[in-house]
Each structure stands twice: as C-alpha cells, then as structure tokens.
Design a protein around this motif. Structure first.
Motif, PDB file in Angstrom:
ATOM      1  N   SER A   1      40.150  45.984  50.260  1.00  0.00           N
ATOM      2  CA  SER A   1      40.661  45.607  49.110  1.00  0.00           C
ATOM      3  C   SER A   1      40.433  46.543  47.802  1.00  0.00           C
ATOM      4  O   SER A   1      41.522  46.354  46.953  1.00  0.00           O
ATOM      5  CB  SER A   1      39.888  44.331  48.471  1.00  0.00           C
ATOM      6  OG  SER A   1      38.624  44.694  47.962  1.00  0.00           O
TER       7      SER A   1
ATOM      8  N   CYS B   1      37.671  33.697  46.268  1.00  0.00           N
ATOM      9  CA  CYS B   1      38.098  34.887  46.984  1.00  0.00           C
ATOM     10  C   CYS B   1      38.388  34.630  48.332  1.00  0.00           C
ATOM     11  O   CYS B   1      39.551  34.911  48.796  1.00  0.00           O
ATOM     12  CB  CYS B   1      37.114  36.170  47.149  1.00  0.00           C
ATOM     13  SG  CYS B   1      36.699  36.519  45.695  1.00  0.00           S
ATOM     14  N   PHE B   2      37.722  33.489  49.240  1.00  0.00           N
ATOM     15  CA  PHE B   2      38.043  33.537  50.698  1.00  0.00           C
ATOM     16  C   PHE B   2      38.612  32.223  51.107  1.00  0.00           C
ATOM     17  O   PHE B   2      39.139  31.872  52.215  1.00  0.00           O
ATOM     18  CB  PHE B   2      36.840  33.732  51.559  1.00  0.00           C
ATOM     19  CG  PHE B   2      36.162  35.068  51.068  1.00  0.00           C
ATOM     20  CD1 PHE B   2      36.741  36.066  50.913  1.00  0.00           C
ATOM     21  CD2 PHE B   2      34.780  34.901  51.319  1.00  0.00           C
ATOM     22  CE1 PHE B   2      36.204  37.356  50.577  1.00  0.00           C
ATOM     23  CE2 PHE B   2      33.971  36.298  51.059  1.00  0.00           C
ATOM     24  CZ  PHE B   2      34.690  37.328  50.824  1.00  0.00           C
TER      25      PHE B   2
ATOM     26  N   GLU C   1      40.356  40.988  41.745  1.00  0.00           N
ATOM     27  CA  GLU C   1      40.991  41.826  42.278  1.00  0.00           C
ATOM     28  C   GLU C   1      41.191  41.473  43.899  1.00  0.00           C
ATOM     29  O   GLU C   1      42.152  41.794  44.675  1.00  0.00           O
ATOM     30  CB  GLU C   1      40.386  43.381  42.232  1.00  0.00           C
ATOM     31  CG  GLU C   1      40.725  44.211  41.129  1.00  0.00           C
ATOM     32  CD  GLU C   1      39.784  43.389  40.003  1.00  0.00           C
ATOM     33  OE1 GLU C   1      38.906  42.699  40.201  1.00  0.00           O
ATOM     34  OE2 GLU C   1      39.992  43.764  38.602  1.00  0.00           O
ATOM     35  N   ILE C   2      39.754  41.036  44.377  1.00  0.00           N
ATOM     36  CA  ILE C   2      39.744  40.596  45.730  1.00  0.00           C
ATOM     37  C   ILE C   2      40.482  39.377  46.030  1.00  0.00           C
ATOM     38  O   ILE C   2      41.183  39.278  46.917  1.00  0.00           O
ATOM     39  CB  ILE C   2      38.318  40.416  46.188  1.00  0.00           C
ATOM     40  CG1 ILE C   2      37.375  41.786  46.208  1.00  0.00           C
ATOM     41  CG2 ILE C   2      37.998  39.692  47.464  1.00  0.00           C
ATOM     42  CD1 ILE C   2      35.987  41.503  46.093  1.00  0.00           C
ATOM     43  N   GLN C   3      40.537  38.348  45.159  1.00  0.00           N
ATOM     44  CA  GLN C   3      41.321  37.133  45.174  1.00  0.00           C
ATOM     45  C   GLN C   3      42.752  37.662  45.287  1.00  0.00           C
ATOM     46  O   GLN C   3      43.577  37.196  46.078  1.00  0.00           O
ATOM     47  CB  GLN C   3      41.081  36.296  43.887  1.00  0.00           C
ATOM     48  CG  GLN C   3      41.664  35.135  44.160  1.00  0.00           C
ATOM     49  CD  GLN C   3      41.825  34.475  42.594  1.00  0.00           C
ATOM     50  OE1 GLN C   3      42.140  34.969  41.616  1.00  0.00           O
ATOM     51  NE2 GLN C   3      41.163  33.105  42.753  1.00  0.00           N
TER      52      GLN C   3
ATOM     53  N   VAL D   1      43.678  38.885  48.600  1.00  0.00           N
ATOM     54  CA  VAL D   1      43.713  38.092  49.917  1.00  0.00           C
ATOM     55  C   VAL D   1      45.114  37.135  49.619  1.00  0.00           C
ATOM     56  O   VAL D   1      45.823  37.034  50.598  1.00  0.00           O
ATOM     57  CB  VAL D   1      42.626  36.965  49.633  1.00  0.00           C
ATOM     58  CG1 VAL D   1      42.801  35.887  50.567  1.00  0.00           C
ATOM     59  CG2 VAL D   1      41.346  37.767  50.154  1.00  0.00           C
TER      60      VAL D   1
ATOM     61  N   LEU E   1      35.939  40.052  41.832  1.00  0.00           N
ATOM     62  CA  LEU E   1      36.415  39.018  42.442  1.00  0.00           C
ATOM     63  C   LEU E   1      37.872  38.805  42.326  1.00  0.00           C
ATOM     64  O   LEU E   1      38.665  38.300  42.887  1.00  0.00           O
ATOM     65  CB  LEU E   1      35.606  37.744  42.028  1.00  0.00           C
ATOM     66  CG  LEU E   1      34.008  37.667  42.308  1.00  0.00           C
ATOM     67  CD1 LEU E   1      33.491  36.130  42.090  1.00  0.00           C
ATOM     68  CD2 LEU E   1      33.776  38.328  43.600  1.00  0.00           C
TER      69      LEU E   1
ATOM     70  N   TYR F   1      30.580  38.336  38.637  1.00  0.00           N
ATOM     71  CA  TYR F   1      32.183  38.319  38.929  1.00  0.00           C
ATOM     72  C   TYR F   1      32.471  39.525  39.558  1.00  0.00           C
ATOM     73  O   TYR F   1      33.618  40.004  39.362  1.00  0.00           O
ATOM     74  CB  TYR F   1      32.535  38.233  37.552  1.00  0.00           C
ATOM     75  CG  TYR F   1      34.198  37.601  37.582  1.00  0.00           C
ATOM     76  CD1 TYR F   1      34.380  36.400  38.047  1.00  0.00           C
ATOM     77  CD2 TYR F   1      35.290  38.559  36.847  1.00  0.00           C
ATOM     78  CE1 TYR F   1      35.965  36.013  37.787  1.00  0.00           C
ATOM     79  CE2 TYR F   1      36.491  38.067  36.915  1.00  0.00           C
ATOM     80  CZ  TYR F   1      36.891  36.957  37.594  1.00  0.00           C
ATOM     81  OH  TYR F   1      38.137  36.575  37.712  1.00  0.00           O
TER      82      TYR F   1
ATOM     83  N   LEU G   1      31.853  32.547  45.740  1.00  0.00           N
ATOM     84  CA  LEU G   1      32.410  33.673  46.389  1.00  0.00           C
ATOM     85  C   LEU G   1      33.605  32.821  47.361  1.00  0.00           C
ATOM     86  O   LEU G   1      34.763  33.449  47.296  1.00  0.00           O
ATOM     87  CB  LEU G   1      31.462  34.340  47.307  1.00  0.00           C
ATOM     88  CG  LEU G   1      32.097  35.443  48.179  1.00  0.00           C
ATOM     89  CD1 LEU G   1      32.600  36.584  47.142  1.00  0.00           C
ATOM     90  CD2 LEU G   1      30.945  36.239  48.889  1.00  0.00           C
TER      91      LEU G   1
END
Length: 459
Positions: free
Chosen positions: A171, A252-253, A178-180, A183, A176, A113, A248
């Motif tokens: 980021s 996230c992407f 925080e990255i989500q 985005v 994950l 995670y 991933l």
C-alpha cells in the motif's frame, strides 16, 4: 491524549512513591490518577474526531469508550489488590507501576491510526506483562509463565511485524486511511503481498487474544502468574487486543472479507471447541477460568466476522460483561485460596453455608459467564449471535450455542460445590475495598442484564 499522558506520569509517580516507602499512598494515588485519566476521556467525548500527531492516533467514540472500559477494569483490579500484593511480594510499587504502564500501552492500542502505533502500543503493554507474570521470583511456576509469555510474545510480534512490512510494501503507507484507500481503489488488483500481510496479521493478533490454534501459551501463563495479574491479562489486555483487531479489520480490510472470513470462521470454531472441551476436564478452578477465557475469544471473533454498525457495540457489551464477571470470579478465587490454600473445585465445597454473600457474588459471575438470562453475559451473547445471524452465519451460531451448553456444565460445577456439597468451614473475611469492588461489579452485571438498553448504541 490526556489519558495516555496522565497514566504515563502516574506510573512514574508511583515508582517514586515506592522509592520513598510511601506504601499506603500507592492505592489511593493510583485510583485518583485513573479517575483523572477517565475524566480526560469523558471531556473529549464531544470533541471532533481528528487524527493527531500526523495521523498517528485517533480519539473517536470507539477508542474513548474502550479506554473508559479498560480504566474501569483496572480500578476494580487495583481495589482487589489491597493486602494481596503485601502477601505475594515486597516491592509493591512495582506492581502498580507495571500495571499502569501496561494499561498505557493498551490505551495506545485502542487509539491507533497508524500501524507503527499499534506495534508500539502492543510492545509497551506486553513488556510490562512479561515482568508481571514472573514477578514472584521464588515461584518456579511464575518464572515459567514469564519465560513462556516472553518467548511466545516475541514470536507473535515477528508475525505482526512481517505483516506490517508486507502491507506497507503493497500500500505504500502505515496509515489506516491510506491503507483503506488502497484497498478500495485497487480491489480488482490487490497485491499478493497484501493478502499475505492480512494472514500474518490474523496470526499475530490471534496470538495476542489467545485464539486457537495460537492459544497454547495461555494455560501455563495464566495459571503460573499471580491471580490478580491473571485477572488483568484476561480482562483489560484482552479488551485492548480485540478492540485493535476489530478496528483494523473494520476500517481497512472489510472489502476483502470474502478472503479472510473463512479463515476467521475456522479459527472461531476451533477456539470454541478447544476452550470449552478442555475447560470441561479441569479440576482447578483457576485453570478452568483460563480455558474458558479461550472459549470466550471464539465468541468475540463473531464481531469481526459480522462487520457492520452493530459490531463495535456488540463487542463492547460482550467484553464488558465478560470482564466484570471474570473480575468477580478471580476475586472469589483469591479469597477462597487465601482461606484454604487450594485452587481446586473442592476448595469451594460448602462455601455458601458460612459465606452466603461471597457465594452469591460468585454465583452471579458464573451465571453471567455461562450466558444465563437476566445477566450481562446473556445480553452480550445475544448481541453477538444476532450480529452473526444478520450476516447469515447460521452454522457458526448453531456451533456456538452447542458450545455455550457445554460451558453451562463446568460453570455450574462451582455453584454445585458451594451449595450442595456441605463442608464445615470457617468464615472468610473480606476487607472493605474487596467488598466494594466485587459488589459493584456484580450490581453492574445484574443491571445490564435486566436493562440492556443502558449499554446499547454507545459506540
């Protein structure tokens, strides 16, 4: 987390058993330890999925089901190991311990995670595999496989680390969640560093799963490694890598799918054609399975291209069906090579006359890998194609169907050799563990093909 801790301690225990020359206890202790690890995962199934250790790992249904699959695959492989490791080396405990350490890394990969945990899991899994690939020190092919795997693995890790650094720079976090959030909240102003990081992730993970054009290490590494180690690399290791890829990109992407979908589509098409056409030209059964494993990665990428509620279940069924059939295929190869000393297709000539049961098991495996109806492989391909069609990837599905037709030809070469090329040959004796592993894997392949509802909507 209980499964990861159990396997770590189990691997250390196996090393001590080897130190005290307790060879006969290695297999039963390993199987028992894997059963305990699976038990921890099953107990955790109904627990709330909360990130642990400051958000480093997450044990949700996705990670738990892939954990159970990888443990099950390893049990089958260890059952095939009875007498095998005695022939290929003296230090048997090291084989078991390294496989368990590699599996531990795989469990970390499917549960990550935080990007740092993804890197740690990949390295734990890979370092053990570098050693396993070259563990036959007197075999030059094994030495070459280890060296190539190490060099290409280090090279791909560089891409992965650079991608992690760029995504962190954009980021501000490795997590994950925080990255989500970055985005989703910055979709109109995503940093170019972040896009570059996504591309580097595709390259790094593309190396790990053996997708073209980053597959060039796969043939020599798989072909030079001991057959049982090749089986582990092409099943459990591939399951871990593709699960990490899906987690991933799904988590996230996904909002950036318009950016990376064309890249993965081209990669999938190239992987399908290179894997299938090259497999078509092979004269070695082992090398054919190696290139066919590349082609199957092309189908697996469909789940990432078709992100949604069906993706996780589709990839789970596909990799499960592929792994069961691959275990049976490589298991059959081990038995045939032990009797004939050859890995060529000719070594299977006339096998059905004196060894009908083994021939039947290999036939079911070939039919499943080819995606023939009433096998688990057909269900896996059907779900992959359905997910792609639901996301309007019609051209991709048409190309995949054409490649599946190519695959039928080279998979059926083995069946033709066994049943239609009569050669007078001896009976191949299989030990009890061997029969149990191959029989159960074949029964599961048939059951999941006849009753696909048994494996749908698990995740």
């Amino acid at each position: 987390m209980g499964a990861i801790i159990t396997l770590s301690l189990l691997a250390i225990l196996i090393l001590y058993l080897g130190l005290f020359k307790a060879k006969k206890t290695l297999l039963p202790v390993s199987i028992l330890g894997l059963a305990v690890a699976a038990g921890f995962s099953i107990i955790q199934w109904n627990s709330s999925a909360v990130p642990l250790y400051n958000g480093m790992v997450l044990f949700d249904h996705f990670s738990l089901v892939f954990t159970l699959l990888m443990i099950g695959i390893t049990v089958f492989i260890l059952l095939l190991s009875k007498d095998y490791f005695d022939i290929v080396g003296e230090h048997i405990a090291e084989y078991y311990a390294l496989i368990l350490f590699s599996l531990t890394g795989g469990l970390i990969i499917v549960s990550f995670y935080n990007l740092s945990m993804l890197f740690i899991g990949i390295e734990i899994m890979s370092v053990a595999l570098y050693i396993l690939a070259g563990i036959r020190k007197s075999d030059y092919s094994s030495n070459e496989a280890s060296l190539k795997y190490f060099l290409m693995g280090a090279f791909s890790t560089g891409f992965l680390l650079f991608g992690i650094a760029l995504i962190y720079g954009a980021s501000g976090s490795f997590g994950l969640a925080e990255i989500q959030a970055y985005v989703q909240t910055s979709s109109a102003a995503i940093s170019p560093l972040f896009y570059t990081g996504v591309i580097l992730f595709i390259i790094g993970l593309g190396f790990k799963i053996g997708a073209a054009p980053f597959h060039f290490w796969v043939p020599d590494v798989y072909d030079g490694s001991p057959i049982l180690i090749t089986t582990f690399m092409s099943t459990a290791v591939k399951v871990a890598a593709i699960a990490a890829f899906l987690r991933l990109f799904w988590f996230c992407f996904e909002p950036l799918s318009e950016f990376w979908t064309p890249v993965l589509s081209i990669m999938s098409i190239v992987t399908l054609f290179i894997g299938n056409i090259t497999a078509l030209m092979q004269q070695s059964f082992k090398r054919m399975l190696t290139y066919s494993s590349v082609s199957h990665v092309g189908y697996m990428l469909f789940a990432i291209l078709s992100l949604g509620g069906e993706s996780a279940n589709a990839i789970l069924i596909y990799v499960g069906a592929y792994s069961l059939s691959t275990i049976v295929a490589f298991g059959g190869l081990i038995a045939v090579k032990r009797a004939s000393g050859s890995e060529q297709f000719e070594a299977f000539n006339g096998l059905a006359k004196r060894n009908p049961y083994l021939s039947f098991l290999i036939t079911v495996a070939m039919l499943s890998l080819a995606g023939i109806p009433l096998t688990a492989g057909f269900v896996g391909k059907f779900m992959m194609f359905s997910a792609a069609l639901n996301n309007y990837h019609l051209i991709l599905v048409i190309i995949a169907v054409l490649n599946a037709a190519i695959g039928i030809y080279y998979y059926f070469r083995v069946i033709v050799a066994m049943y239609f090329k009569p050669v007078d040959r001896e009976v191949i004796e299989l030990n009890f563990n061997y029969k149990v592993a191959l029989t159960i894997a074949t029964i599961l392949t048939i059951c999941f093909g006849l009753y696909p509802a048994l494996v749908t909507n698990i995740v």
